[in-house]
Motif scaffolding. Structure first.
Motif, PDB file in Angstrom:
ATOM      1  N   ALA A   1      13.459  -9.252   9.796  1.00 57.12           N
ATOM      2  CA  ALA A   1      13.556  -7.784   9.774  1.00 57.12           C
ATOM      3  C   ALA A   1      12.615  -7.229   8.724  1.00 57.12           C
ATOM      4  O   ALA A   1      12.137  -7.955   7.852  1.00 57.12           O
ATOM      5  CB  ALA A   1      14.985  -7.377   9.414  1.00 57.12           C
TER       6      ALA A   1
ATOM      7  N   LEU B   1      13.402 -13.089   3.875  1.00 57.78           N
ATOM      8  CA  LEU B   1      13.363 -11.817   4.596  1.00 57.78           C
ATOM      9  C   LEU B   1      11.913 -11.611   5.014  1.00 57.78           C
ATOM     10  O   LEU B   1      11.020 -11.521   4.170  1.00 57.78           O
ATOM     11  CB  LEU B   1      13.809 -10.678   3.670  1.00 57.78           C
TER      12      LEU B   1
ATOM     13  N   TYR C   1       8.040  -6.735  -9.046  1.00 56.22           N
ATOM     14  CA  TYR C   1       9.420  -6.305  -8.756  1.00 56.22           C
ATOM     15  C   TYR C   1      10.393  -7.416  -9.163  1.00 56.22           C
ATOM     16  O   TYR C   1      11.428  -7.159  -9.771  1.00 56.22           O
ATOM     17  CB  TYR C   1       9.604  -6.022  -7.261  1.00 56.22           C
TER      18      TYR C   1
ATOM     19  N   LEU D   1       0.821  -1.218   0.000  1.00 58.23           N
ATOM     20  CA  LEU D   1       0.000   0.000   0.000  1.00 58.23           C
ATOM     21  C   LEU D   1       0.858   1.274   0.000  1.00 58.23           C
ATOM     22  O   LEU D   1       0.514   2.268  -0.647  1.00 58.23           O
ATOM     23  CB  LEU D   1      -0.952  -0.028   1.214  1.00 58.23           C
TER      24      LEU D   1
HETATM   25  P1  ADP Z   1       1.541  -6.737   0.647  1.00 54.05           P
HETATM   26  O1  ADP Z   1       1.117  -5.375   0.270  1.00 54.05           O
HETATM   27  O2  ADP Z   1       0.421  -7.674   0.937  1.00 54.05           O
HETATM   28  O3  ADP Z   1       2.543  -6.760   1.753  1.00 54.05           O
HETATM   29  P2  ADP Z   1       2.968  -6.789  -1.919  1.00 54.05           P
HETATM   30  O4  ADP Z   1       3.726  -7.898  -2.585  1.00 54.05           O
HETATM   31  O5  ADP Z   1       1.996  -6.066  -2.772  1.00 54.05           O
HETATM   32  O6  ADP Z   1       2.279  -7.400  -0.617  1.00 54.05           O
HETATM   33  O7  ADP Z   1       3.993  -5.697  -1.368  1.00 54.05           O
HETATM   34  C1  ADP Z   1       4.953  -6.036  -0.444  1.00 54.05           C
HETATM   35  C2  ADP Z   1       5.937  -4.909  -0.321  1.00 54.05           C
HETATM   36  O8  ADP Z   1       6.512  -4.967   0.985  1.00 54.05           O
HETATM   37  C3  ADP Z   1       7.091  -4.998  -1.283  1.00 54.05           C
HETATM   38  O9  ADP Z   1       7.572  -3.697  -1.536  1.00 54.05           O
HETATM   39  C4  ADP Z   1       8.112  -5.812  -0.489  1.00 54.05           C
HETATM   40  O10 ADP Z   1       9.419  -5.631  -0.955  1.00 54.05           O
HETATM   41  C5  ADP Z   1       7.904  -5.245   0.882  1.00 54.05           C
HETATM   42  N1  ADP Z   1       8.278  -6.128   1.983  1.00 54.05           N
HETATM   43  C6  ADP Z   1       7.586  -7.159   2.515  1.00 54.05           C
HETATM   44  N2  ADP Z   1       8.249  -7.695   3.557  1.00 54.05           N
HETATM   45  C7  ADP Z   1       9.379  -6.989   3.683  1.00 54.05           C
HETATM   46  C8  ADP Z   1      10.484  -7.027   4.581  1.00 54.05           C
HETATM   47  N3  ADP Z   1      10.547  -7.919   5.558  1.00 54.05           N
HETATM   48  N4  ADP Z   1      11.470  -6.123   4.438  1.00 54.05           N
HETATM   49  C9  ADP Z   1      11.404  -5.201   3.435  1.00 54.05           C
HETATM   50  N5  ADP Z   1      10.401  -5.100   2.557  1.00 54.05           N
HETATM   51  C10 ADP Z   1       9.405  -5.979   2.683  1.00 54.05           C
END
Ligand code: ADP
Length: 485
Positions: A360, A333, A391, A19
């Motif tokens: 993290a 991660l 991505y 989001l």
């Molecule tokens: P959601 O919005 O349900 O979390 P999405 O795949 O649309 O799923 O977006 C996830 C976003 O959050 C991406 O930018 C991803 O890189 C980031 N993300 C998720 N977990 C982590 C984490 N542990 N550390 C850094 N970025 C994260």
């Protein structure tokens, strides 16, 4: 058009998931298209660490909750020196370690915090003297706004031409609270009925947003269809069906400034679909830094995710022992549920030479893993959009995904459509199906030429915001027109 974009998350100011990325990239795109777009969000603690460039307070006022006046101020920052960002400040509510919860669960006053925020937005925007044509709300945290516009502010000439637009990023989170929190809304009990905010005896903020918005969107077309079914509707399928004429899905784009292997500042080596050496170098450096063996032909499988059940962690854990006996390395991660964190920590202890788990939320590491890995797992139970799949494809990391929600819209399966494929998909929500799908991917990984074709197709696919932002503005125009008719 004058657009007020209301969001609980905005990258880089405050992020727990997709989001935040969505909010900043769409707002910037709308700005580029020449619209007068302004974002408004809570001034969380994390905002202070990202930017110190803020205006003096532009608005100072208070909202009465249960006969107590809670003060707020609005200050202004900016997104990339382009889009104005209004920050609603009340330290008691928003100056906290996390956005929504502590390690023990949700903040117990989340209903108060976000109802306060919604009321402050409408009260504040009038004082800012910005008269929006559209108020674009996002998720339950902003869903009271459409209700207030059509109740408390119904006869207010200031908002006479203002249309309410709601985007649902995850229907599972509804802002459901006990009935007595209705009092916080400032609305009478006539708004606590099955046709308004009541849902099985509770206050349901998202339901209000769905019923009172002029238009509702989800973040992928497939998810918009899915949520009208009992299986994915989380109880709201009936209401969504009722609003079907004003419900549609628009696939998210990705911000190509933030997510491009050619320019990504987090990467030690850059690369593109025409010059791939940098990807190999990213992998080598990553493995070296984190003490994993570097061996040509050994695939690096990754997962970057919130550790919630919807992300398919159960089926990952169901097959992970078998997976770890395959010829691969695995890196995760993720932060979230404790039992998942513990299981992944134990897995790392069991396979210290093959697996790394980073407990993290680390933006830089997320970028580095996307660049270093060969395969990413997204075995979601459901997935409204799944930005991570896009991505990954952009970074030449092939997605292995469950065919659900936005993942079904973005990843083309190798088994069924080899000529156009960008990844691998499976249907059944089980460890067995995930493992089989991963094995299929590993089978192709061994065939260098075919694998490279698959990677390149993903890297060159069009995930830009151009088409999607145009769809948003068409819908905005449509509902503005409808309002003036
Ligand atoms: P959601 O919005 O349900 O979390 P999405 O795949 O649309 O799923 O977006 C996830 C976003 O959050 C991406 O930018 C991803 O890189 C980031 N993300 C998720 N977990 C982590 C984490 N542990 N550390 C850094 N970025 C994260």
């Amino acid at each position: 058009m004058k657009i007020l974009f209301v969001t609980p998350e905005l990258y880089p100011f405050a992020k727990t998931g997709g989001l935040a990325d969505y909010s900043s990239s769409l707002a910037l795109k709308l700005y580029e298209m020449g619209h007068d777009v302004r974002v408004i969000m809570p001034k969380y603690r994390s905002v202070r660490s990202i930017t110190t460039e803020m205006s003096a307070s532009l608005v100072q006022h208070s909202i009465e909750l249960l006969n107590i006046a809670f003060e707020f101020t609005i200050v202004q920052a900016s997104l990339e020196d382009k889009v104005p960002v209004y920050l609603v400040e009340n330290d008691g509510f928003f100056d906290r370690e996390e956005l929504y919860h502590t390690r023990y669960g949700d903040y117990p006053d989340n209903a108060v915090r976000y109802i306060f925020f919604n009321r402050a937005v409408l009260d504040g925007v009038k004082r800012l003297d910005f008269r929006p044509d559209i108020i674009h709300c996002n998720d339950w945290q902003t869903s009271l706004i459409p209700v207030l516009l059509r109740s408390k502010y119904k006869s207010d000439p200031y908002f006479k031409q203002t249309a309410a637009f709601l985007t649902i990023h995850n229907l599972a989170y509804q802002g459901s609270y006990w009935h007595y929190d209705m009092k916080l809304t400032g609305l009478g009990w006539e708004y606590f009925t099955p046709d308004t905010l009541e849902f099985y005896g509770r206050l349901n903020l998202l339901k209000g947003g769905i019923l009172f918005s002029d238009m509702i969107t989800t973040v992928s077309p497939n998810y918009a269809r899915e949520i009208c079914s009992k299986k994915h509707g989380h109880g709201l399928e009936g209401i969504l069906k009722q609003r079907k004429k004003n419900l549609c899905g628009i696939l998210n784009g990705i911000d190509l400034q933030t997510w491009s292997p050619e320019t990504d500042p987090h990467l030690p080596a850059h690369y593109s679909h025409t010059s791939m050496a940098g990807k190999t170098e990213n992998k080598r450096l990553f493995l070296q830094e984190f003490g994993l063996r570097s061996k040509p032909g050994l695939p690096l499988v990754c997962m970057i995710s919130r550790l919630e059940s919807l992300k398919g962690i159960d089926i990952l854990l169901a097959m992970c022992q078998e997976m770890m006996h395959l010829s691969l390395q695995f890196v995760v991660l993720g932060k979230g549920r404790f039992d998942y964190q513990e299981a992944l920590t134990a897995l790392q202890q069991q396979y210290p030479d093959k697996m790394r788990y980073f407990q993290a939320f680390d933006e830089k590491l997320a970028h580095r893993i996307e660049a270093a890995a060969d395969i990413i797992l997204l075995p979601s139970l459901y997935e409204p959009c799944g930005l991570n799949a896009m991505y990954s494809m952009r970074y030449g990391t092939v997605p292995v995904v469950r065919k659900t929600g936005g993942l079904a819209d973005t990843v083309i399966d190798f088994q069924t459509n080899p000529a156009r494929a960008t990844g691998f998909t499976f249907n059944s929500y089980s460890g067995k199906a995930l493992l089989q799908c991963l094995k299929n991917a590993l089978g192709l990984f061994a065939k260098q030429k075919s694998w490279r074709q698959l990677m390149l197709r993903g890297m060159t696919a069009d995930f830009s915001w151009d088409k999607s932002a145009k769809q948003y503005t068409e819908l905005y125009s449509h509902i503005i027109k409808r309002k003036t008719e």
